[in-house]
Scaffold this active site. Structure first.
Site, PDB file in Angstrom:
ATOM      1  N   CYS A 109       5.886   5.391  -7.000  1.00  0.00           N
ATOM      2  CA  CYS A 109       4.941   5.914  -6.090  1.00  0.00           C
ATOM      3  C   CYS A 109       5.566   6.974  -4.998  1.00  0.00           C
ATOM      4  O   CYS A 109       5.059   8.015  -4.798  1.00  0.00           O
ATOM      5  CB  CYS A 109       4.030   4.996  -5.380  1.00  0.00           C
ATOM      6  SG  CYS A 109       4.945   3.726  -4.308  1.00  0.00           S
ATOM      7  N   CYS A 114       5.336  11.249  -5.192  1.00  0.00           N
ATOM      8  CA  CYS A 114       4.403  12.392  -4.180  1.00  0.00           C
ATOM      9  C   CYS A 114       4.889  13.718  -4.214  1.00  0.00           C
ATOM     10  O   CYS A 114       6.164  13.951  -3.966  1.00  0.00           O
ATOM     11  CB  CYS A 114       4.606  11.559  -2.968  1.00  0.00           C
ATOM     12  SG  CYS A 114       3.779  12.692  -1.519  1.00  0.00           S
ATOM     13  N   ASP A 132     -15.050   0.987   6.072  1.00  0.00           N
ATOM     14  CA  ASP A 132     -14.137   2.055   6.333  1.00  0.00           C
ATOM     15  C   ASP A 132     -14.402   3.107   7.569  1.00  0.00           C
ATOM     16  O   ASP A 132     -13.831   4.142   7.852  1.00  0.00           O
ATOM     17  CB  ASP A 132     -13.561   2.834   5.229  1.00  0.00           C
ATOM     18  CG  ASP A 132     -14.372   4.013   4.559  1.00  0.00           C
ATOM     19  OD1 ASP A 132     -15.215   4.676   5.540  1.00  0.00           O
ATOM     20  OD2 ASP A 132     -14.025   4.680   3.705  1.00  0.00           O
ATOM     21  N   CYS A 145      10.498  -1.537  -7.296  1.00  0.00           N
ATOM     22  CA  CYS A 145       9.921  -0.111  -7.816  1.00  0.00           C
ATOM     23  C   CYS A 145       9.821   0.841  -6.586  1.00  0.00           C
ATOM     24  O   CYS A 145       9.240   0.420  -5.729  1.00  0.00           O
ATOM     25  CB  CYS A 145       8.927  -0.486  -8.337  1.00  0.00           C
ATOM     26  SG  CYS A 145       7.678   0.770  -9.014  1.00  0.00           S
TER      27      CYS A 145
END
Length: 332
Positions: free
Chosen positions: A178, A182, A118, A175
């Site tokens: 999420c 937030c 990463d 869906c």
């Protein structure tokens, strides 16, 4: 020790979430905030073969880090689940080096490769999707039907053709839990994260200046990172216990302890953890923000103490948080 492994060809069709074109649009809109490193080498990120010219295949590994952090106890600030383990970079680099050495010595003698964890200019999510690890969810994270999203990614680019896995199919459907979860509305649209509104970005990466006032109430009790969009995701229920990245920090830390840490105590307490990279001043700022959001008068002495802090960022946060406390001594 990994939780999943997949392989994809190095030559990818640059399309879909996590691809080069989407990445460039994200940068153009300034959604990377002040993370200047994200804007470096965009041409390299568009093709892993520009980073490792010999690449013919990419191997991706997933490493679970456990379940999302639950609500903090009164008087504490939450720590994102990934940050509870020691800094994963050296550990995963070591494991990937072992894998690469084995591959070049035994599996395919004479092969060459390069590892990434990463910090390299590689579009990891794109390859993870193509390698079958998961799909890019509406919260921009890689989602797995078997692991949820509570895992980190590392990988290898190698100069050999491999047996490739089938790309993962999207299972988000209609869906949008999420997105609704937030607290700072950091998703302008599904699968696009505006980091300049993200709690995790500000508490982890934004280290040298105040957090925008309009966003502060949404930070709630998060002192480092944020798991809200992961906690809301139905696939998170499949997150398993970590096999390699074992937690060493609790899910939340006492605000009193965080606000009183000396430089020496900070180094000793958080050395070799993700919290150390953020720095003492930014972590202190985060703790003072949580104090303000709590509206608890018990924090008045601690906040008043930091009004004259040598770092203007910390002093400003103390003043804002102090203004949020009710007058008098009655706790809310």
């Amino acid at each position: 020790g990994g939780d999943a492994l997949g392989a994809a060809p190095a030559a990818l069709v640059p399309e879909g979430p996590g691809g080069p074109e989407a990445y460039l649009r994200w940068l153009e809109k300034g959604m990377h905030g002040d993370m200047g490193y994200m804007a470096r080498s965009p041409e390299t990120r568009s093709d892993i073969r520009r980073w490792f010219p010999q690449a013919r295949s990419v191997v991706l590994c997933a490493w679970s880090y456990g379940e999302p952090t639950s609500a903090a106890l009164p008087g504490e600030g939450r720590i994102a689940a990934y940050a509870r383990s020691p800094d994963y970079h050296p550990r995963l680099r070591s494991l990937m080096k072992e894998l690469l050495d084995w591959f070049c010595r035994e599996a395919s003698p004479g092969a060459a490769g390069r590892l990434f964890v990463d910090t390299s200019p590689v579009l990891e999510r794109l390859y993870a999707r193509q390698a079958g690890l998961g799909w890019v969810g509406k919260n921009t994270l890689i989602l797995s039907r078997r692991l949820g999203s509570m895992f980190l990614i590392s990988g290898l680019a190698v100069d050999r053709d491999l047996a490739y896995d089938a790309p993962a199919r999207d299972h988000c459907g209609s869906c949008d839990r999420c997105l609704r979860a937030c607290p700072t509305q950091a998703f302008p649209e599904p699968r696009v994260l505006d980091a300049s509104r993200c709690v995790a970005y500000f508490t982890v990466e934004h280290r040298a200046s105040p957090i925008p006032e309009g966003l502060r109430p949404g930070f709630g009790d998060w002192a480092f990172g944020c798991d809200d969009c992961q906690t809301a995701c139905p696939w998170t229920r499949f997150a398993g216990p970590p096999s390699v990245l074992k937690p060493t920090l609790p899910p939340s830390l006492p605000l009193e302890e965080l606000s009183a840490l000396t430089p020496e105590e900070f180094d000793r307490r958080f050395k070799d953890t993700p919290l150390h990279r953020t720095g003492r001043a930014a972590l202190l700022r985060n703790a003072l923000l949580v104090m303000g959001n709590s509206r608890d008068p018990r924090w008045r002495p601690a906040l008043e103490k930091h009004l004259s802090h040598e770092d203007p960022m910390v002093a400003e946060q103390a003043a804002w948080s102090l203004s949020r406390l009710p007058k008098g001594d009655a706790a809310i």
